[in-house]
Design a protein around this motif. Structure first.
Motif, PDB file in Angstrom:
ATOM      1  N   GLN A  12      -1.870  -3.453 -16.761  1.00 44.43           N
ATOM      2  CA  GLN A  12      -2.246  -2.148 -17.298  1.00 44.43           C
ATOM      3  C   GLN A  12      -2.604  -2.251 -18.777  1.00 44.43           C
ATOM      4  O   GLN A  12      -3.589  -1.674 -19.230  1.00 44.43           O
ATOM      5  CB  GLN A  12      -1.096  -1.165 -17.098  1.00 44.43           C
ATOM      6  N   LEU A  13      -1.799  -3.007 -19.536  1.00 42.30           N
ATOM      7  CA  LEU A  13      -2.054  -3.157 -20.971  1.00 42.30           C
ATOM      8  C   LEU A  13      -3.326  -3.943 -21.263  1.00 42.30           C
ATOM      9  O   LEU A  13      -4.039  -3.645 -22.220  1.00 42.30           O
ATOM     10  CB  LEU A  13      -0.866  -3.862 -21.642  1.00 42.30           C
ATOM     11  N   PHE A  14      -3.604  -4.966 -20.441  1.00 39.53           N
ATOM     12  CA  PHE A  14      -4.725  -5.873 -20.692  1.00 39.53           C
ATOM     13  C   PHE A  14      -5.532  -6.078 -19.414  1.00 39.53           C
ATOM     14  O   PHE A  14      -5.496  -7.148 -18.801  1.00 39.53           O
ATOM     15  CB  PHE A  14      -4.198  -7.214 -21.222  1.00 39.53           C
ATOM     16  N   PRO A  15      -6.282  -5.059 -18.995  1.00 40.01           N
ATOM     17  CA  PRO A  15      -6.990  -5.147 -17.710  1.00 40.01           C
ATOM     18  C   PRO A  15      -8.073  -6.228 -17.665  1.00 40.01           C
ATOM     19  O   PRO A  15      -8.406  -6.707 -16.590  1.00 40.01           O
ATOM     20  CB  PRO A  15      -7.596  -3.743 -17.548  1.00 40.01           C
ATOM     21  N   ASP A  16      -8.610  -6.631 -18.797  1.00 45.49           N
ATOM     22  CA  ASP A  16      -9.685  -7.623 -18.804  1.00 45.49           C
ATOM     23  C   ASP A  16      -9.192  -9.060 -18.934  1.00 45.49           C
ATOM     24  O   ASP A  16      -9.992  -9.994 -18.952  1.00 45.49           O
ATOM     25  CB  ASP A  16     -10.667  -7.322 -19.942  1.00 45.49           C
ATOM     26  N   LEU A  17      -7.893  -9.249 -19.008  1.00 44.91           N
ATOM     27  CA  LEU A  17      -7.304 -10.570 -19.207  1.00 44.91           C
ATOM     28  C   LEU A  17      -7.200 -11.324 -17.882  1.00 44.91           C
ATOM     29  O   LEU A  17      -6.965 -10.713 -16.837  1.00 44.91           O
ATOM     30  CB  LEU A  17      -5.912 -10.395 -19.822  1.00 44.91           C
ATOM     31  N   ASP A  18      -7.374 -12.638 -17.908  1.00 45.85           N
ATOM     32  CA  ASP A  18      -7.165 -13.481 -16.731  1.00 45.85           C
ATOM     33  C   ASP A  18      -5.656 -13.640 -16.553  1.00 45.85           C
ATOM     34  O   ASP A  18      -5.036 -14.499 -17.170  1.00 45.85           O
ATOM     35  CB  ASP A  18      -7.855 -14.836 -16.930  1.00 45.85           C
ATOM     36  N   HIS A  19      -5.065 -12.819 -15.719  1.00 48.10           N
ATOM     37  CA  HIS A  19      -3.611 -12.780 -15.586  1.00 48.10           C
ATOM     38  C   HIS A  19      -3.050 -14.004 -14.866  1.00 48.10           C
ATOM     39  O   HIS A  19      -1.907 -14.377 -15.100  1.00 48.10           O
ATOM     40  CB  HIS A  19      -3.160 -11.474 -14.936  1.00 48.10           C
ATOM     41  N   ALA A  20      -3.815 -14.637 -14.011  1.00 47.36           N
ATOM     42  CA  ALA A  20      -3.340 -15.871 -13.376  1.00 47.36           C
ATOM     43  C   ALA A  20      -3.135 -16.944 -14.441  1.00 47.36           C
ATOM     44  O   ALA A  20      -2.156 -17.693 -14.396  1.00 47.36           O
ATOM     45  CB  ALA A  20      -4.327 -16.341 -12.316  1.00 47.36           C
ATOM     46  N   PRO A  27       6.548  -9.506 -18.815  1.00 48.24           N
ATOM     47  CA  PRO A  27       6.332 -10.559 -17.818  1.00 48.24           C
ATOM     48  C   PRO A  27       4.845 -10.719 -17.491  1.00 48.24           C
ATOM     49  O   PRO A  27       4.141  -9.732 -17.240  1.00 48.24           O
ATOM     50  CB  PRO A  27       7.101 -10.057 -16.593  1.00 48.24           C
ATOM     51  N   ALA A  28       4.388 -11.956 -17.518  1.00 44.38           N
ATOM     52  CA  ALA A  28       2.991 -12.249 -17.189  1.00 44.38           C
ATOM     53  C   ALA A  28       2.730 -11.913 -15.724  1.00 44.38           C
ATOM     54  O   ALA A  28       3.584 -12.110 -14.871  1.00 44.38           O
ATOM     55  CB  ALA A  28       2.703 -13.726 -17.447  1.00 44.38           C
ATOM     56  N   GLY A  29       1.566 -11.368 -15.445  1.00 42.82           N
ATOM     57  CA  GLY A  29       1.194 -11.016 -14.086  1.00 42.82           C
ATOM     58  C   GLY A  29       1.806  -9.720 -13.588  1.00 42.82           C
ATOM     59  O   GLY A  29       1.448  -9.220 -12.524  1.00 42.82           O
ATOM     60  N   HIS A  30       2.712  -9.134 -14.346  1.00 47.80           N
ATOM     61  CA  HIS A  30       3.383  -7.890 -13.976  1.00 47.80           C
ATOM     62  C   HIS A  30       2.394  -6.724 -14.073  1.00 47.80           C
ATOM     63  O   HIS A  30       1.415  -6.776 -14.808  1.00 47.80           O
ATOM     64  CB  HIS A  30       4.572  -7.681 -14.916  1.00 47.80           C
ATOM     65  N   ALA A  31       2.681  -5.674 -13.349  1.00 43.20           N
ATOM     66  CA  ALA A  31       1.806  -4.496 -13.363  1.00 43.20           C
ATOM     67  C   ALA A  31       1.617  -3.958 -14.788  1.00 43.20           C
ATOM     68  O   ALA A  31       0.518  -3.527 -15.152  1.00 43.20           O
ATOM     69  CB  ALA A  31       2.369  -3.411 -12.453  1.00 43.20           C
ATOM     70  N   ARG A  32       2.671  -4.004 -15.604  1.00 39.83           N
ATOM     71  CA  ARG A  32       2.554  -3.519 -16.990  1.00 39.83           C
ATOM     72  C   ARG A  32       1.573  -4.365 -17.787  1.00 39.83           C
ATOM     73  O   ARG A  32       0.767  -3.840 -18.562  1.00 39.83           O
ATOM     74  CB  ARG A  32       3.919  -3.495 -17.679  1.00 39.83           C
ATOM     75  N   GLY A  67     -11.913  -7.784 -13.186  1.00 34.52           N
ATOM     76  CA  GLY A  67     -11.098  -6.593 -13.030  1.00 34.52           C
ATOM     77  C   GLY A  67     -10.489  -6.438 -11.650  1.00 34.52           C
ATOM     78  O   GLY A  67      -9.815  -5.464 -11.390  1.00 34.52           O
ATOM     79  N   CYS A  68     -10.728  -7.392 -10.732  1.00 28.49           N
ATOM     80  CA  CYS A  68     -10.128  -7.261  -9.414  1.00 28.49           C
ATOM     81  C   CYS A  68      -8.620  -7.369  -9.518  1.00 28.49           C
ATOM     82  O   CYS A  68      -8.097  -7.940 -10.465  1.00 28.49           O
ATOM     83  CB  CYS A  68     -10.699  -8.291  -8.446  1.00 28.49           C
ATOM     84  N   ARG A  69      -7.923  -6.843  -8.594  1.00 28.43           N
ATOM     85  CA  ARG A  69      -6.469  -6.855  -8.619  1.00 28.43           C
ATOM     86  C   ARG A  69      -5.959  -7.908  -7.653  1.00 28.43           C
ATOM     87  O   ARG A  69      -6.514  -8.100  -6.601  1.00 28.43           O
ATOM     88  CB  ARG A  69      -5.914  -5.488  -8.217  1.00 28.43           C
ATOM     89  N   THR A  70      -4.886  -8.545  -8.037  1.00 30.04           N
ATOM     90  CA  THR A  70      -4.202  -9.458  -7.136  1.00 30.04           C
ATOM     91  C   THR A  70      -2.824  -8.891  -6.857  1.00 30.04           C
ATOM     92  O   THR A  70      -2.361  -7.990  -7.554  1.00 30.04           O
ATOM     93  CB  THR A  70      -4.064 -10.861  -7.761  1.00 30.04           C
TER      94      THR A  70
END
Length: 176
Positions: A56-64, A48-53, A171-174
């Motif tokens: 963790q797998l891709f910390p440098d990715l723009d998860h939004a 799932p996109a935006g999920h904690a996993r 790398g900030c967390r949302t």
């Protein structure tokens, strides 16, 4: 030339793909379930996109951004979004690899883009003004263009923030 460019040419073999999908979207979960049932030539990990996993797998990715558009990451660092991501998913499947080769042509990519736009329109209808599972909300200044996707009105159409390092790419967390 970046890692993804080399992978697209075949210099970096793809042995596994991670597909980030919006788990809150009915269409996305339908496609995810369909992918799981297909015979895979290249294993697909569906996260799932935006999920904690995913974070963790891709910390440098723009998860939004991954909530707004299908994103596929190859084990060699290749990054595919939008139409290219759909094509690489088909490429990973035994029954659809020949179709993926046809879709990877300039004419085929036009068709793939239309499929992605249709999916975006469906998601817009499903979620109303907050397609993408709430990642992009009109109330927050986001606007959707059917041709080119999401953009933030503070930066104008097609512009990027002047200081991207201040964004979540740093790398900030949302909140999950």
């Amino acid at each position: 030339m970046g890692e993804a460019d080399r992978g697209a040419r075949g210099d970096v073999p793809v042995r596994r793909l991670t597909v980030l999908y919006d788990a809150e979207c009915h269409l996305c979960t339908f496609v995810r379930n369909w992918l799981v049932k297909q015979r895979q030539l290249v294993p697909l990990d569906l996260v799932p996109a935006g999920h904690a996993r995913a974070r963790q797998l891709f910390p440098d990715l723009d998860h939004a951004a991954t909530l707004g558009d299908i994103t596929v990451i190859g084990d060699g660092g290749q990054l595919y979004r939008g139409p290219a991501a759909w094509v690489v998913c088909m490429w990973a499947l035994r029954a659809y690899r020949p179709t993926a080769h046809r879709m990877a042509t300039p004419a085929g990519m036009k068709v793939a883009k239309q499929v992605v736009l249709a999916a975006s329109r469906y998601r817009e209808a499903q979620w109303g003004p907050q397609a993408g599972g709430g990642a992009y909300r009109r109330a927050d200044g986001w606007r959707y263009d059917p041709k080119d996707g999401w953009f933030h009105e503070a930066y104008g159409y097609g512009e990027e923030p002047a200081d991207r390092a201040a964004g979540c790419d740093s790398g900030c967390r949302t909140a999950d």
